[in-house]
Write a protein that holds these residues in place. Sequence first.
Motif, PDB file in Angstrom:
ATOM      1  N   MET A  69       0.860  -1.180   0.000  1.00  0.00           N
ATOM      2  CA  MET A  69       0.000   0.000   0.000  1.00  0.00           C
ATOM      3  C   MET A  69       0.903   1.239   0.000  1.00  0.00           C
ATOM      4  O   MET A  69       1.873   1.294   0.737  1.00  0.00           O
ATOM      5  N   ASN A  70       0.568   2.221  -0.823  1.00  0.00           N
ATOM      6  CA  ASN A  70       1.435   3.391  -0.837  1.00  0.00           C
ATOM      7  C   ASN A  70       1.187   4.271   0.384  1.00  0.00           C
ATOM      8  O   ASN A  70       0.195   4.130   1.099  1.00  0.00           O
ATOM      9  N   GLU A  71       2.119   5.202   0.627  1.00  0.00           N
ATOM     10  CA  GLU A  71       2.080   6.009   1.851  1.00  0.00           C
ATOM     11  C   GLU A  71       0.825   6.852   1.961  1.00  0.00           C
ATOM     12  O   GLU A  71       0.279   7.024   3.054  1.00  0.00           O
ATOM     13  N   GLU A  72       0.371   7.386   0.855  1.00  0.00           N
ATOM     14  CA  GLU A  72      -0.821   8.237   0.880  1.00  0.00           C
ATOM     15  C   GLU A  72      -2.046   7.449   1.342  1.00  0.00           C
ATOM     16  O   GLU A  72      -2.812   7.904   2.187  1.00  0.00           O
ATOM     17  N   LEU A  73      -2.212   6.244   0.813  1.00  0.00           N
ATOM     18  CA  LEU A  73      -3.342   5.400   1.209  1.00  0.00           C
ATOM     19  C   LEU A  73      -3.208   4.965   2.662  1.00  0.00           C
ATOM     20  O   LEU A  73      -4.203   4.920   3.409  1.00  0.00           O
ATOM     21  N   GLU A  74      -1.984   4.660   3.065  1.00  0.00           N
ATOM     22  CA  GLU A  74      -1.738   4.259   4.450  1.00  0.00           C
ATOM     23  C   GLU A  74      -2.099   5.398   5.406  1.00  0.00           C
ATOM     24  O   GLU A  74      -2.696   5.176   6.460  1.00  0.00           O
ATOM     25  N   PHE A  75      -1.734   6.610   5.011  1.00  0.00           N
ATOM     26  CA  PHE A  75      -2.056   7.782   5.829  1.00  0.00           C
ATOM     27  C   PHE A  75      -3.572   7.953   5.958  1.00  0.00           C
ATOM     28  O   PHE A  75      -4.083   8.250   7.041  1.00  0.00           O
ATOM     29  N   ILE A  76      -4.292   7.758   4.866  1.00  0.00           N
ATOM     30  CA  ILE A  76      -5.757   7.884   4.885  1.00  0.00           C
ATOM     31  C   ILE A  76      -6.355   6.869   5.864  1.00  0.00           C
ATOM     32  O   ILE A  76      -7.211   7.207   6.683  1.00  0.00           O
ATOM     33  N   VAL A  77      -5.881   5.622   5.797  1.00  0.00           N
ATOM     34  CA  VAL A  77      -6.402   4.578   6.694  1.00  0.00           C
ATOM     35  C   VAL A  77      -6.079   4.914   8.156  1.00  0.00           C
ATOM     36  O   VAL A  77      -6.941   4.820   9.035  1.00  0.00           O
ATOM     37  N   ASP A  78      -4.827   5.333   8.408  1.00  0.00           N
ATOM     38  CA  ASP A  78      -4.429   5.658   9.783  1.00  0.00           C
ATOM     39  C   ASP A  78      -5.220   6.836  10.354  1.00  0.00           C
ATOM     40  O   ASP A  78      -5.663   6.797  11.499  1.00  0.00           O
ATOM     41  N   SER A  79      -5.396   7.879   9.550  1.00  0.00           N
ATOM     42  CA  SER A  79      -6.140   9.041  10.052  1.00  0.00           C
ATOM     43  C   SER A  79      -7.616   8.705  10.247  1.00  0.00           C
ATOM     44  O   SER A  79      -8.249   9.186  11.188  1.00  0.00           O
ATOM     45  N   THR A  80      -8.161   7.846   9.379  1.00  0.00           N
ATOM     46  CA  THR A  80      -9.554   7.421   9.541  1.00  0.00           C
ATOM     47  C   THR A  80      -9.709   6.606  10.825  1.00  0.00           C
ATOM     48  O   THR A  80     -10.669   6.796  11.583  1.00  0.00           O
ATOM     49  N   LYS A  81      -8.757   5.727  11.070  1.00  0.00           N
ATOM     50  CA  LYS A  81      -8.791   4.918  12.294  1.00  0.00           C
ATOM     51  C   LYS A  81      -8.750   5.823  13.524  1.00  0.00           C
ATOM     52  O   LYS A  81      -9.498   5.615  14.483  1.00  0.00           O
ATOM     53  N   GLU A  82      -7.911   6.844  13.484  1.00  0.00           N
ATOM     54  CA  GLU A  82      -7.801   7.772  14.608  1.00  0.00           C
ATOM     55  C   GLU A  82      -9.117   8.522  14.832  1.00  0.00           C
ATOM     56  O   GLU A  82      -9.564   8.681  15.972  1.00  0.00           O
ATOM     57  N   LEU A  83      -9.753   8.964  13.749  1.00  0.00           N
ATOM     58  CA  LEU A  83     -11.038   9.660  13.867  1.00  0.00           C
ATOM     59  C   LEU A  83     -12.108   8.745  14.466  1.00  0.00           C
ATOM     60  O   LEU A  83     -12.915   9.172  15.298  1.00  0.00           O
ATOM     61  N   MET A  84     -12.096   7.482  14.050  1.00  0.00           N
ATOM     62  CA  MET A  84     -13.083   6.528  14.572  1.00  0.00           C
ATOM     63  C   MET A  84     -12.821   6.236  16.051  1.00  0.00           C
ATOM     64  O   MET A  84     -13.765   6.119  16.844  1.00  0.00           O
ATOM     65  N   GLN A  85     -11.549   6.145  16.438  1.00  0.00           N
ATOM     66  CA  GLN A  85     -11.217   5.946  17.848  1.00  0.00           C
ATOM     67  C   GLN A  85     -11.664   7.149  18.674  1.00  0.00           C
ATOM     68  O   GLN A  85     -12.156   6.986  19.793  1.00  0.00           O
ATOM     69  N   ASN A  86     -11.506   8.346  18.106  1.00  0.00           N
ATOM     70  CA  ASN A  86     -11.951   9.547  18.810  1.00  0.00           C
ATOM     71  C   ASN A  86     -13.470   9.554  19.007  1.00  0.00           C
ATOM     72  O   ASN A  86     -13.959  10.038  20.026  1.00  0.00           O
ATOM     73  N   ALA A  87     -14.194   9.022  18.046  1.00  0.00           N
ATOM     74  CA  ALA A  87     -15.655   8.917  18.183  1.00  0.00           C
ATOM     75  C   ALA A  87     -16.003   8.000  19.358  1.00  0.00           C
ATOM     76  O   ALA A  87     -16.923   8.288  20.136  1.00  0.00           O
TER      77      ALA A  87
END
Length: 184
Positions: free
Chosen positions: A1-19
Amino acid sequence: MNEELEFIVDSTKELMQNAILHLADEFRNIRASKATPSMLGGVTVEYYGSQTPLTQVANVSTLDAHTITVQPWEKHLLHDIEKAIMIANLGFNPMNNGEVIIINVPILTEERRKELSKQAKSEAEKAKVSIRNSRKDAMNEIKKTEASEDMQGNTEIDVQKLTDKYIAEVDEIYKIKDVEIMKV
């Protein structure tokens, strides 16, 4: 997976954890059966010109399952603390005996339990909406990348798995809170 896609997944995971964390905070404010110091967690007191959390100007503890005591470190704050608890509109009637503030936490009626259960369900739904919005934003971001269609598709699957996982976690947290609320 390229870095941009990895960043999207990681930031999405963080947002979901914050929820999930936000939901847990909201549930702490929904009073179930017994008295806890965290019930006064949102109360702030005017202290030397600024709003200060109650726990920073007083010792908040429980005597028993239905009584919270607030002992200020400075006696002149008794009336300010009492007023702040009333303003917070938590449904408590604080009693000031000149030394400490005593709050009797009433036993919940069946009707009140049902109201609190509805409130908890509403907060759980808000958390789910937040998680779904995070997924939608991630999907839009994935489409904007210049990665191959296969990589985009795999990343979308990963985001959906995260969404399913966090939605299930919200359901589990709500189920536990609902049992706690409805328990007499």
